[in-house]
Write a protein that holds these residues in place. Structure first.
Motif, PDB file in Angstrom:
ATOM      1  N   HIS A 174       0.849  -1.631   0.217  1.00 42.17           N
ATOM      2  CA  HIS A 174      -0.010  -0.010  -0.099  1.00 42.17           C
ATOM      3  C   HIS A 174       1.108   1.167  -0.011  1.00 42.17           C
ATOM      4  CE1 HIS A 174      -3.350   3.277   1.222  1.00 42.17           C
ATOM      5  NE2 HIS A 174      -3.639   2.135   0.955  1.00 42.17           N
ATOM      6  N   LEU A 204      -6.326  -2.602  -0.984  1.00 38.20           N
ATOM      7  CA  LEU A 204      -6.254  -0.965  -1.380  1.00 38.20           C
ATOM      8  C   LEU A 204      -6.746  -0.229  -0.111  1.00 38.20           C
ATOM      9  CD1 LEU A 204      -8.210  -2.494  -5.058  1.00 38.20           C
ATOM     10  CD2 LEU A 204      -6.194  -0.687  -4.590  1.00 38.20           C
ATOM     11  N   HIS A 209      -4.506  -2.497  -9.993  1.00 36.99           N
ATOM     12  CA  HIS A 209      -3.998  -1.096  -9.026  1.00 36.99           C
ATOM     13  C   HIS A 209      -3.063  -0.871  -9.026  1.00 36.99           C
ATOM     14  CE1 HIS A 209      -8.239  -2.782  -8.057  1.00 36.99           C
ATOM     15  NE2 HIS A 209      -7.594  -4.254  -7.874  1.00 36.99           N
ATOM     16  N   ALA A 259      -3.230   2.008 -12.000  1.00 35.86           N
ATOM     17  CA  ALA A 259      -3.816   3.159 -11.310  1.00 35.86           C
ATOM     18  C   ALA A 259      -3.179   4.226 -10.486  1.00 35.86           C
ATOM     19  CB  ALA A 259      -5.302   2.342 -10.729  1.00 35.86           C
ATOM     20  N   THR A 278      -2.496   2.935  -7.129  1.00 33.47           N
ATOM     21  CA  THR A 278      -3.510   2.587  -5.948  1.00 33.47           C
ATOM     22  C   THR A 278      -2.333   1.232  -4.579  1.00 33.47           C
ATOM     23  OG1 THR A 278      -5.612   1.147  -7.338  1.00 33.47           O
ATOM     24  CG2 THR A 278      -5.513   3.100  -6.315  1.00 33.47           C
ATOM     25  N   LEU A 279      -1.460   0.670  -5.392  1.00 34.05           N
ATOM     26  CA  LEU A 279      -0.849  -0.465  -5.129  1.00 34.05           C
ATOM     27  C   LEU A 279       0.639   0.210  -5.793  1.00 34.05           C
ATOM     28  CD1 LEU A 279      -3.069  -3.265  -5.005  1.00 34.05           C
ATOM     29  CD2 LEU A 279      -2.260  -1.735  -2.573  1.00 34.05           C
TER      30      LEU A 279
END
Length: 327
Positions: free
Chosen positions: A136, A199, A216, A219, A221-222
């Motif tokens: 994360h 997430l 992800h 994007a 986000t990770l």
């Protein structure tokens, strides 16, 4: 005398009859397959990467061979219910198993008296891909070295996996031992909920399949910081391997393969192997695989056999050394 002219199509159509009647052209005297719908047992739930790959292959096989190939999800007990049903299925060429490398892991984690990789005849390797390390963004690390430094300052960091005794569980425990870390295993029932919690930041570190993580990561986000293959996968060209990060022995990949029930005749295995090999070259299938971070493999049955039995030996050693069990 009446002159008889035999056209090329008539010759080919009648060749099988000629071979049976007079021993001519024996190469055409082959058993037709399949003559009925073919079932693929998938031992994991619908919606996952294994199920996706099995359905993609089934669609192409159905079109190419003119018979329906369909998936039956037989889930439970870490995939052993489905694999056990394949062990007991009739060897008539109408039932096969599409499973992942859990076939090499489960016998050791569950202390079974048999090894699926030796009991089930191999047919074809479908895919082979690494396992990915993802964090994360709030963790503030972007490399394996930074992750190790963080955990040494903040021991007992939890890592998410898709289940107890999974390849992800094994690689996490192995990494902790090799890096001298204390990590807490946080198992989920599949990758879906694991990614959801990752997430949301409920768990900050995940060891999961790339198909669940790549969208992800794209994007933002990770962050995927490592992969476990011997070399970088096509789906993760910018992500270093654990070998590159200094962990020379840590190579462990996931794979999907087709197996047959015991005593299935070689003619059915060879026929399906050839059909799968052709299916894995289908442009639409390859595009769908690429979009889901899967790489088509293929090869003769021996390719899958060698990989599966080698992994079984590796997992047997690791499960014992790392004291991993279903409990």
């Amino acid at each position: 005398m009446t002159k008889v002219i035999i056209g090329r199509r008539d010759f080919i159509t009648g060749a099988g009859s000629l071979s049976l009647a007079g021993g001519i052209l024996p190469a055409f005297a082959q058993t037709a397959w399949p003559t009925k719908p073919v079932r693929f047992i998938v031992p994991l739930a619908a919606g996952g990467a294994l199920d996706f790959a099995a359905r993609q292959v089934s669609v192409v096989l159905s079109r190419n061979l003119g018979q329906q190939f369909f998936v039956e999800n037989r889930t439970g007990a870490g995939g052993t219910i489905g694999m056990d049903s394949a062990l007991k299925a009739p060897p008539d060429g109408q039932t096969f198993l599409i499973t992942n490398d859990n076939a090499a892991i489960a016998p050791h984690v569950l202390n079974l008296a048999y090894d699926y990789t030796k009991e089930l005849p191999p047919v074809s390797l479908i895919t082979q891909q690494p396992i990915a390390f993802a964090v994360h963004p709030s963790l503030g690390v972007k490399t394996v070295a930074e992750l190790v430094a963080y955990v040494k300052q903040n021991p007992r960091l939890g890592f998410a996996s898709s289940g107890v005794g999974s390849n992800q569980h094994v690689i996490g425990a192995w990494f902790a031992k090799q890096a001298g870390l204390t990590l807490e295993h946080v198992p989920y029932r599949g990758a879906g909920q694991a990614v959801t919690d990752l997430l949301a930041g409920h768990v900050k570190f995940g060891i999961l399949g790339p198909a669940a993580l790549t969208p992800h990561a794209k994007a933002g986000t990770l962050t995927i910081i490592a992969q476990t293959g011997e070399r970088r996968a096509k789906a993760l060209p910018d992500v270093p391997t654990l070998v590159e990060a200094g962990y020379k022995e840590m190579v462990l990949e996931s794979w999907f393969g087709v197996f047959a029930p015991p005593k299935t005749p070689d003619e059915f295995i060879k026929a399906l192997n050839g059909a799968v090999e052709k299916a894995l070259a289908d442009p639409v299938l390859l595009d769908n695989f690429t979009k889901n971070s899967l790489e088509a493999a293929g090869g003769a049955p021996g390719v899958l056999s060698t990989l599966a039995q080698s992994d079984s030996a590796k997992y047997g050693r690791l499960v014992k050394e790392l004291n991993i069990s279903a409990g």
